[in-house]
Design a protein around this motif. Structure first.
Motif, short mmCIF file in Angstrom:
data_model
loop_
_atom_site.label_atom_id
_atom_site.label_comp_id
_atom_site.label_asym_id
_atom_site.label_seq_id
_atom_site.Cartn_x
_atom_site.Cartn_y
_atom_site.Cartn_z
N LYS A 63 0.83 -1.21 0.00
CA LYS A 63 0.00 0.00 0.00
C LYS A 63 0.87 1.26 0.00
CE LYS A 63 -3.90 2.15 2.42
NZ LYS A 63 -4.86 2.04 3.55
N HIS A 64 1.91 1.26 0.81
CA HIS A 64 2.83 2.40 0.84
C HIS A 64 3.55 2.54 -0.49
CE1 HIS A 64 5.92 5.21 2.20
NE2 HIS A 64 6.84 4.37 1.74
N GLN B 264 2.58 1.58 -3.46
CA GLN B 264 1.67 2.07 -4.50
C GLN B 264 1.48 3.58 -4.41
OE1 GLN B 264 -1.57 -0.52 -3.44
NE2 GLN B 264 -1.21 -1.90 -5.17
N SER B 265 1.34 4.09 -3.20
CA SER B 265 1.17 5.54 -3.02
C SER B 265 2.45 6.29 -3.37
CB SER B 265 0.77 5.85 -1.58
OG SER B 265 -0.48 5.30 -1.28
#
Length: 219
Positions: free
Chosen positions: A141-142, A144-145
């Motif tokens: 998730k990190h 991807q951001s």
């Protein structure tokens, strides 16, 4: 040459991260990994016998895609090339080390965890980077951001640090992921205990997962 190695590592899908502290454990470890289907290795330079083990691996198993981890200096880059190592990675993003690797034609994955790290690596021409430490930094998730503003550049990442058989499918299913690295396949404690069958089983398990993820992607 560096591009060819990058492609081979991408095809392999996973590299086993090794910490070997006794030279006699080197060949049985590699044999067990190969029997389980894992042929890409990151041998960390954290023990006194690491360089000797690297030479032994290249001599005995030339088919292995051998990389060195924890490469922190330009001297280590030059030595890696002299010894015929295929690739190298680092926990951080040192422009001098990256530049030396590129000059030597060595595929090199600098460690990144922030957009600033990515831009430092980009300035040196890197398109494949090591995402480290992956899980404690926030996982996929990190990533991807963090990578979203650079999507148009086609960057890819090799997550290391907290990858395991449970989260491997999630990582491998993302187009951001070039390949994954993991110490869980042949952890130091299993090597020290000479648990060769367990290492082989771990390698076979991740090989199966890679095959299943890629098969699903084709459906």
């Amino acid at each position: 040459m560096a591009l060819e190695i990058s492609d081979k590592l991408n095809v392999a899908g996973v590299m086993a991260v090794l910490v070997i502290d006794r030279i006699e454990h080197t060949l049985p470890t590699i044999e067990s990994l190969l029997e389980g289907g894992v042929g890409a290795i990151e041998l960390t330079l954290r023990t006194p016998i690491a360089w000797e083990a690297a030479r032994l691996i290249k001599k005995t198993f030339p088919e292995v895609l051998l990389g060195l981890g924890t490469v922190l200096t330009t001297d280590q880059v030059r030595k890696a090339v002299d010894w015929g190592v295929d690739f190298a990675v680092a926990p951080g993003c040192n422009p001098k080390v990256i530049a030396e690797a590129h000059q030597q034609g060595l595929f090199f994955g600098p460690g990144v965890m922030t957009p600033t790290d990515i831009e430092m690596a980009l300035e040196q021409g890197c398109k494949v980077m090591k995402f480290f430490p992956a899980e404690t930094a926030g996982g996929l998730k990190h990533l991807q951001s963090m990578a979203a503003p650079y999507h148009f550049l086609g960057l890819q990442f090799i997550p290391l640090g907290g990858c395991n058989i449970g989260n491997a499918p999630m990582y491998l299913g993302s187009p951001l992921i070039h390949s994954i690295g993991g110490s869980w396949i042949a952890p130091q404690k299993l090597i020290q205990a000479q648990e060769w069958s367990q290492i082989k089983n771990n390698a076979a398990e991740i090989t199966r997962v890679i095959r299943e993820v890629r098969s699903s992607a084709l459906v």
